[in-house]
Design a protein around this motif. Sequence first.
Motif, mmCIF file in Angstrom:
data_model
loop_
_atom_site.group_PDB
_atom_site.id
_atom_site.type_symbol
_atom_site.label_atom_id
_atom_site.label_comp_id
_atom_site.label_asym_id
_atom_site.label_seq_id
_atom_site.Cartn_x
_atom_site.Cartn_y
_atom_site.Cartn_z
ATOM 1 N N GLY A 150 3.884 17.671 34.647
ATOM 2 C CA GLY A 150 4.502 18.948 34.202
ATOM 3 C C GLY A 150 5.960 19.179 34.620
ATOM 4 N N ILE A 151 6.898 19.781 33.846
ATOM 5 C CA ILE A 151 8.298 19.986 34.152
ATOM 6 C C ILE A 151 8.435 21.387 34.472
ATOM 7 C CG2 ILE A 151 10.711 19.454 33.663
ATOM 8 C CD1 ILE A 151 9.636 17.024 32.040
ATOM 9 N N TYR A 152 9.118 21.957 35.166
ATOM 10 C CA TYR A 152 9.244 23.300 35.541
ATOM 11 C C TYR A 152 10.723 23.555 36.088
ATOM 12 C CZ TYR A 152 7.951 28.038 36.829
ATOM 13 O OH TYR A 152 8.020 29.602 36.557
ATOM 14 N N HIS A 153 11.512 24.329 35.268
ATOM 15 C CA HIS A 153 13.012 24.828 35.500
ATOM 16 C C HIS A 153 13.206 25.947 34.911
ATOM 17 C CE1 HIS A 153 14.393 22.863 31.785
ATOM 18 N NE2 HIS A 153 13.525 21.762 32.088
ATOM 19 N N SER A 154 14.528 26.444 34.942
ATOM 20 C CA SER A 154 14.876 27.825 34.501
ATOM 21 C C SER A 154 14.942 27.607 33.026
ATOM 22 C CB SER A 154 16.193 28.243 35.167
ATOM 23 O OG SER A 154 17.090 27.302 35.179
ATOM 24 N N ARG A 155 15.366 26.668 32.305
ATOM 25 C CA ARG A 155 15.471 26.683 30.904
ATOM 26 C C ARG A 155 14.730 26.631 29.961
ATOM 27 N NH1 ARG A 155 20.892 22.442 30.701
ATOM 28 N NH2 ARG A 155 22.165 23.601 31.907
ATOM 29 N N PHE A 156 13.066 26.614 30.795
ATOM 30 C CA PHE A 156 12.126 26.932 29.633
ATOM 31 C C PHE A 156 11.861 28.474 29.323
ATOM 32 C CE2 PHE A 156 10.154 23.057 31.824
ATOM 33 C CZ PHE A 156 9.687 22.398 30.466
ATOM 34 N N SER A 157 11.341 28.693 28.074
ATOM 35 C CA SER A 157 11.186 30.073 27.816
ATOM 36 C C SER A 157 10.061 30.664 28.798
ATOM 37 C CB SER A 157 10.589 30.184 26.466
ATOM 38 O OG SER A 157 9.434 29.844 26.165
ATOM 39 N N ASN A 158 10.211 32.193 28.683
ATOM 40 C CA ASN A 158 9.211 32.893 29.543
ATOM 41 C C ASN A 158 7.417 32.504 29.063
ATOM 42 O OD1 ASN A 158 11.010 34.291 31.084
ATOM 43 N ND2 ASN A 158 11.373 35.725 29.544
ATOM 44 N N ASN A 159 7.268 32.451 27.882
ATOM 45 C CA ASN A 159 6.038 32.068 27.564
ATOM 46 C C ASN A 159 5.733 30.444 28.041
ATOM 47 O OD1 ASN A 159 5.086 34.375 26.053
ATOM 48 N ND2 ASN A 159 6.563 33.976 24.261
ATOM 49 N N GLU A 160 6.755 29.470 27.763
ATOM 50 C CA GLU A 160 6.224 28.371 28.323
ATOM 51 C C GLU A 160 6.050 28.265 29.840
ATOM 52 O OE1 GLU A 160 9.128 25.396 25.348
ATOM 53 O OE2 GLU A 160 9.973 26.643 26.917
ATOM 54 N N ARG A 161 6.962 29.286 30.520
ATOM 55 C CA ARG A 161 6.395 29.075 32.082
ATOM 56 C C ARG A 161 5.231 29.906 32.235
ATOM 57 N NH1 ARG A 161 11.888 31.215 35.126
ATOM 58 N NH2 ARG A 161 13.553 30.964 33.581
ATOM 59 N N VAL A 162 4.560 30.730 31.480
ATOM 60 C CA VAL A 162 3.345 31.157 31.890
ATOM 61 C C VAL A 162 2.163 30.155 31.669
ATOM 62 C CG1 VAL A 162 1.627 32.703 30.964
ATOM 63 C CG2 VAL A 162 4.117 33.507 31.279
ATOM 64 N N GLU A 163 2.429 29.324 30.632
ATOM 65 C CA GLU A 163 1.705 28.124 30.193
ATOM 66 C C GLU A 163 1.558 27.273 31.159
ATOM 67 O OE1 GLU A 163 1.552 26.851 26.218
ATOM 68 O OE2 GLU A 163 1.308 28.861 25.319
ATOM 69 N N ILE A 164 2.759 26.897 31.881
ATOM 70 C CA ILE A 164 2.746 25.765 32.999
ATOM 71 C C ILE A 164 2.262 26.409 34.146
ATOM 72 C CG2 ILE A 164 4.360 24.374 34.387
ATOM 73 C CD1 ILE A 164 6.530 24.543 32.027
ATOM 74 N N TRP A 165 2.499 27.688 34.552
ATOM 75 C CA TRP A 165 1.871 28.242 35.665
ATOM 76 C C TRP A 165 0.419 28.157 35.714
ATOM 77 C CZ3 TRP A 165 4.317 31.285 39.717
ATOM 78 C CH2 TRP A 165 3.112 32.009 40.493
ATOM 79 N N ASN A 166 -0.381 28.548 34.428
ATOM 80 C CA ASN A 166 -1.865 28.600 34.414
ATOM 81 C C ASN A 166 -2.207 27.128 34.481
ATOM 82 O OD1 ASN A 166 -1.610 31.411 33.988
ATOM 83 N ND2 ASN A 166 -1.584 31.343 31.892
ATOM 84 N N LYS A 167 -1.736 26.186 34.074
ATOM 85 C CA LYS A 167 -2.055 24.891 34.080
ATOM 86 C C LYS A 167 -1.794 24.360 35.536
ATOM 87 C CE LYS A 167 -1.347 23.532 29.188
ATOM 88 N NZ LYS A 167 -0.526 23.003 28.251
ATOM 89 N N VAL A 168 -0.867 24.706 36.019
ATOM 90 C CA VAL A 168 -0.918 24.129 37.559
ATOM 91 C C VAL A 168 -1.890 24.903 38.375
ATOM 92 C CG1 VAL A 168 0.491 24.405 39.754
ATOM 93 C CG2 VAL A 168 1.528 23.846 37.470
ATOM 94 N N LYS A 169 -2.324 26.072 38.271
ATOM 95 C CA LYS A 169 -3.223 26.719 38.938
ATOM 96 C C LYS A 169 -4.488 26.326 38.651
ATOM 97 C CE LYS A 169 -4.186 31.134 37.560
ATOM 98 N NZ LYS A 169 -5.699 31.325 37.624
ATOM 99 N N THR A 170 -4.797 25.802 37.501
ATOM 100 C CA THR A 170 -6.131 25.435 37.189
ATOM 101 C C THR A 170 -6.318 23.809 37.475
ATOM 102 O OG1 THR A 170 -5.431 24.708 34.909
ATOM 103 C CG2 THR A 170 -6.437 26.831 35.414
ATOM 104 N N GLY A 171 -5.168 23.190 37.787
ATOM 105 C CA GLY A 171 -5.250 21.900 38.106
ATOM 106 C C GLY A 171 -5.093 20.871 37.060
ATOM 107 N N GLU A 172 -5.048 21.403 35.916
ATOM 108 C CA GLU A 172 -4.915 20.689 34.697
ATOM 109 C C GLU A 172 -3.536 19.745 34.733
ATOM 110 O OE1 GLU A 172 -4.230 21.055 29.926
ATOM 111 O OE2 GLU A 172 -4.719 22.873 31.018
ATOM 112 N N ILE A 173 -2.463 20.451 35.263
ATOM 113 C CA ILE A 173 -1.051 19.493 35.741
ATOM 114 C C ILE A 173 -1.281 19.051 37.024
ATOM 115 C CG2 ILE A 173 1.255 19.790 36.198
ATOM 116 C CD1 ILE A 173 1.476 21.578 33.751
#
Length: 814
Positions: free
Chosen positions: A353-376
């Motif tokens: 998963g890639i995470y940086h400031s150019r993602f939209s706010n909704n995209e960042r929430v989804e990446i956040w949740n996938k890192v938290k669950t270990g999916e990423i």
Amino acid sequence: MMFADVILPLALPRNYTYSIPPHMEHNVHVGSRVAVQLGKNKKYAAIVKNIHTQAPQAYKTKPIIDILDKEPVVYPTQLKFWEWIAQYYMCTEGEVLNAALPAHLKLSSETVLLYNDSIEHDFSLLDDDEYMIAEALNIRKELRIDEVQLILDKSEVYSVIKRLLEKRVLIIYEELREAYREKKENYVQLQPEFESEERLAPLFDELSRAPKQLELLLAYLHLVKTQGAVIQSELLKKSGASAAQLKGLVEKGILWIEKRTVDRVPLGTIESTIDFDLSPAQEKALTEVHACFTQKPVTLLHGVTSSGKTQVYVKLIEEAVQAGKQVLYLLPEIALTAQIIRRLKKHFAGKIGIYHSRFSNNERVEIWNKVKTGEILIVLGARSSLLLPFKDLGLVILDEEHDPSYKQQDPAPRYHARDAAIYYASIFKAKVLLGSATPSLESYYNATQGKFGLVKLMERFGGIEMPAIEVADLKKEHALKTMQGNFSSQLTEAIQATLDSGKQVILFQNRRGYAPFLLCTTCGWIPQCLQCDVSLTYHRQHDKLHCHYCGTRYPYIHTCAACGSQTLIPKSFGTEKIEDDLQQMFPSARIARMDVDSVRTKDSHNKMIQLLEEKEIDILVGTQMVVKGLDFENVTLVGILSADSILSFPDFRVNERAFQLMEQVSGRAGRRDGVGRVIIQANNTKHPVLQFVAAHDYDGMYAAEIDERERFAYPPFVRVLKITLKHKQESTVNQAAQVLGSWLKPHLGAQLVGPAAPIVNKLRNYYLQEMLIKLPRDMKKIAQAKNLLREYFIQLTAEKAFRAVLIVPDVDTV
């Protein structure tokens, strides 16, 4: 009675305690978001840090209003990390929360206006603005502030709202709204009865009289065959049909539409494929890294440019993933590392998963949740990705660990990603690998002192030689009149020879724009920014003068404000000027420019990199962007146009930074065939740093610099803390700095340097004063000094004269 200490998304000096209503006791967890009220009516989403039974003595607690999450949004490990950042970098946990959480997880209440229908209203008594809002409220029953601004077509609406409130036309309440929304897509499916060929074939005849519907059905069948699921928007685009024609097929019972929740950040299902073998030197380095990790949690990999450090990283990532651990791969600037992203996706496509400031706010929430669950399992990102809620972190890689971009400047928390990553990894007992061709003096010192492991990879991949470095003497060229604009004859001839051989050129100039300043040749006046104490840079592309500090743009000035003459001329040169000169000197060459002005959009940098890779660009001119993470097999010449400007910056790190910059730029040349050539243009050709760069001698530069740092007490022998005071009145900030300095001097003595005005002493209409504090490398003494500073900051701003003075502490300043 149960109580919860919560972190509010505000710069508050301490956390507040709220009571937990009995019916919520079993559902409030550490790390969950809860709705709380602060003050009379403002509501916020706060994070629960601690749950206990001790009521605060200083104030009566308010109850938690609501629980916003079934599951916590962060783990206790992140809360511990936030607390450390706040304490070490002298900020608040609320500021850390603000930096960490995606915007759509940080909720604050929104003012909602409700129509008061409990009494009769006479709208004839209202003025025009009041009438428009009252009429809209009467119809809609509720409005938000932004809707009121749209109705009145102006931003200042609070006076109108206040008058309507006094006339009891409306009432106000605060609503806490969840900003994140799942993404929904309409999926088109064939009715089950037509899935067999026998039932499907007659449809083609039936639809022969409706050719558009037939075309739409054929497009659907093609998409089903090629990609499985069919999204309505894709189907309409492919078939060229309208929504009405699709509706016709739905009404005939041939197709049906289902709304589904879809991922904004799909991960894919491709398994990892490591399809390369390490060279003997890389194998040796990997073995040594493993050996170091058995003894120390942090290892520095000092590998020269093009030595293949990335392939060593890939092998380590593979091992961590196979062990079921998460990996964080940090890069200095994510927008500048498109090549590394592509390489890692090739090896770990379904897990990264890639995470940086150019993602939209909704995209960042989804990446956040996938890192938290270990999916990423693997996160590739800039410094902010360090604040993601990792579940089980096993390895952190900091590529280009020397890069100053790892230090957050504004706003708080002003953390250094390298040092913060080392602490964060320690919570998980994870390993940290720092990689660089030109390590920071601090990291190299820690490695030589045995605090970090040290592994060297000192040969280029494939046995390729380091590029030959030549220094062009600009003083001599000017004397002989062999300069062509800003190019020495040596560099001009080298560019022509490179182009003739079908190879590519990279030219580095660390100033953007056309000219760094305009100069009146009659009286010497230079146009300056009205809000900052800096000269304005001329950008020819927009024909405007830009302030590179506050971003203000001014029209081009033709008449001198001091003497009235019209003799203003551009002086010195930036990347725009170089691009312009090259087009005249090499008219048949394909020239591109890479700087902040030319790569503003989300994918523009990536596109330019691909053009260079595909040999669609002959000469690339750029700022520091061309230094970082780029690997081009066809680039054989690199030119550094003005080494003097890099070597003359007034900073104790100037020699270290200049060496790193020039060595990194030179590393872009000859990465495949070993015939790289680097030409550095300079007036002061005897500067010791140029000698170290010419010999690729990092150890020589390190030995010279570390001796200077020890003699004059600079890092790594001390910790430097910078305090900046800001105020809109110069006299006030000067006086505040003198008062604070007089309080600190008896405690700190020679450790305190300043106060004094910095080189740029006015930014965005704020006058500045700075002081440096050099603290010994003793965590107990550092903590004592920080506590002393916090007390004095409170005392200073408590004084009426200095209430509006902003105090900015910057720990381990770069």
